[in-house]
Scaffold this active site. Sequence first.
Site, short mmCIF file in Angstrom:
data_model
loop_
_atom_site.label_atom_id
_atom_site.label_comp_id
_atom_site.label_asym_id
_atom_site.label_seq_id
_atom_site.Cartn_x
_atom_site.Cartn_y
_atom_site.Cartn_z
CB CYS A 264 -0.96 0.05 1.28
SG CYS A 264 -2.03 -1.28 0.84
C1 UDX Z 1 -0.89 0.20 5.70
C2 UDX Z 1 -1.67 1.31 6.60
O1 UDX Z 1 -1.23 1.12 7.86
C3 UDX Z 1 -3.31 1.06 6.52
O2 UDX Z 1 -4.23 1.71 7.21
C4 UDX Z 1 -3.64 0.75 4.84
O3 UDX Z 1 -5.06 0.38 4.91
C5 UDX Z 1 -2.93 -0.18 4.25
O4 UDX Z 1 -1.58 0.19 4.33
P1 UDX Z 1 0.08 -2.23 6.06
O5 UDX Z 1 1.03 -1.72 4.99
O6 UDX Z 1 -0.73 -3.46 5.80
O7 UDX Z 1 -1.16 -0.96 6.25
O8 UDX Z 1 0.95 -2.22 7.36
P2 UDX Z 1 1.65 -1.09 8.40
O9 UDX Z 1 1.40 -1.52 9.71
O10 UDX Z 1 1.03 0.33 8.09
O11 UDX Z 1 3.19 -1.09 7.82
C6 UDX Z 1 3.50 -0.65 6.62
C7 UDX Z 1 5.03 -0.68 6.67
O12 UDX Z 1 5.57 0.41 7.44
C8 UDX Z 1 5.64 -1.83 7.20
O13 UDX Z 1 6.75 -2.39 6.11
C9 UDX Z 1 6.29 -1.56 8.43
O14 UDX Z 1 7.46 -2.23 9.00
C10 UDX Z 1 6.49 -0.15 8.31
N1 UDX Z 1 6.49 0.66 9.65
C11 UDX Z 1 5.16 1.07 10.13
C12 UDX Z 1 7.44 1.40 9.98
O15 UDX Z 1 8.67 1.33 9.43
N2 UDX Z 1 7.65 2.14 11.11
C13 UDX Z 1 6.16 2.37 11.74
O16 UDX Z 1 6.18 3.13 12.87
C14 UDX Z 1 5.01 1.74 11.23
#
Ligand code: UDX
Length: 421
Positions: A264
Amino acid sequence: MKISIIGTGYVGAVTGACLAELGHDIVFVGRDTKKLVLIQSGKSPIYEPGLDALLEKNIPRITTTVDLPDAVRKTSLTFICVGTPSNPDGSIDLDQVRAVSHTIGKSLASADGHHTIIVKSTVLPGTSETLVVPIMERESGKRAFVDFGVASNPEFLKEGTAVADFFHSDRVVIGTNDARSRAVLDALYTPLGAPIYATTIRTSEMIKYTSNAFLATKISFANEIGNLCKAMGIDSYEVFRGVGLDARISPHFFRAGIGFGGSCFPKDVRALIAYARMLGVEPQILDAVMDTNEDQPTKMIDLLKRHMDIAGKTIGILGLAFKPDSDDVRESRAIPLIRALNTERARVIAYDPVAINNFKRLFPDVTYTDSAQDVLGADAVLIVTEWKEFDDLDYHGKLVIDGRRMERARKEAGVYEGVCW
Ligand code: UDX
C-alpha cells in the site's frame, strides 16, 4: 443483505468474512478457483491471523463463484476489492477496476431491483465518477445515482491485524453522491459502532490517499530524525517517546528503522506523486518521503562495513516479510538489502517464519533455512522484520545490525548497531 465481494486478496477476503460475521450473506467472486475453493471450505486464501476462524464460522453464509454477472444479479450490494497496482512509472494501474466495471455494468442491464456498487479498491480521487460510473452507465443503459448507486468506502486495514482493524476502526469513511447509497452504507456500518464520516465520493477517495501518504511521511520523518540521532549518539526511540506525548502528534508510526514496505504505502504514494505531477502540482515532500525510504535499508550495509569486510562473508537475514504477522513480501525492505549484499559479493542465508516461499520467487539463489538458529551461525546477523520469535533467540557473541529495534538483541549481542538508535 446479500453482498458480492469482487476480489479475494486481503481486502476482499477480510471484508467479506467480517461482513458475514455481521450476519450478511456473502458471495465471493474471483478468477482463481483455488482461492475460491479454500474460502468455501472455510480456509483463508491468504496468511492473515484470525481470518481462517472467521471464514470457518461463517461458512453457512458464504458462497463463491467465478460468475460475476450471476453474483450481481443475486445480491443488492457489490464491493469492488480488486488490486490497483503500480505501473512501471509509478502511476496507478486501473485495468482491473475498468474490467470489473464493464462486467458489473453489463450485469446491471438485466438485473432488477436497486443495486449499490461500492468501490473499496484504492483509487485516485475522481476515479469512481469519471471511470467507474460512465462505464457502468454505458454498459447497463441505466443512470448512476438513480437506477443504481455508486459509492466509495476505502479500507484502513493493516496486514497482520486486518480483522481487528475492521471491527475496531477509528472511523468508517463513506463517499456518496445520492441519498439511497448513503442510507445503504449507514445501515451496513452502523452496527460496527465506529464513527461514520460521510462525504462526497472524491473526498472519500482523497482521504484514503492522504491517510496513507501521511503515515508514510511520518515513518520517513522518523527515519530522517533517526539517522540524525544515530549520528549524534542519541536513541531516536527515546526522542519519539517524548515527542509522541504531544496529543497533536501521537506516538504511533514513529518506529524508525529500515523503512516501509507492503502493498500500500509505496504504491499509493507513487500513484499520488504521479497524479500530482500530471496535475502540475510538484509533490516535493512526497518525493522526499520515497527517497528517504529507498535509502534506509542501505544504512544497514554502511553500519555492517564499520565492523567487517563483507565480500565473501556469510550474512544472515532474520525476517523477509514486509512486516511481522504477514507472509507478504511486496516492497519488503529485505529486497533492496539483499540486492546490496549481492553487489557486495556476500553470501546470504535467510529465515522468515512464513514468508520464505513468497520471497524465494524473487531471490531463488539465496540460501534459505527453516531455522533462525542457522542464521545466527553466520558471520553477521541483520534483523529486517521484527517477528516476536526473534526476541527468543540467543544473540550472545554475535555481530548484529538491527533494522527493527529488537530489545533482546540490543541487550545481548556481542557487537550491536541499531539503524536509528
Ligand atoms: C498500511 C496502512 O497502515 C493501512 O491503514 C492501509 O489500509 C494499508 O497500508 P500495512 O501496509 O498493511 O497498512 O501495514 P503497516 O502496519 O502500516 O506497515 C507498513 C510498513 O511500514 C511496514 O513495512 C512497517 O514495517 C513499516 N512501519 C510501520 C515502520 O517502518 N514504522 C512504523 O512506525 C510503522
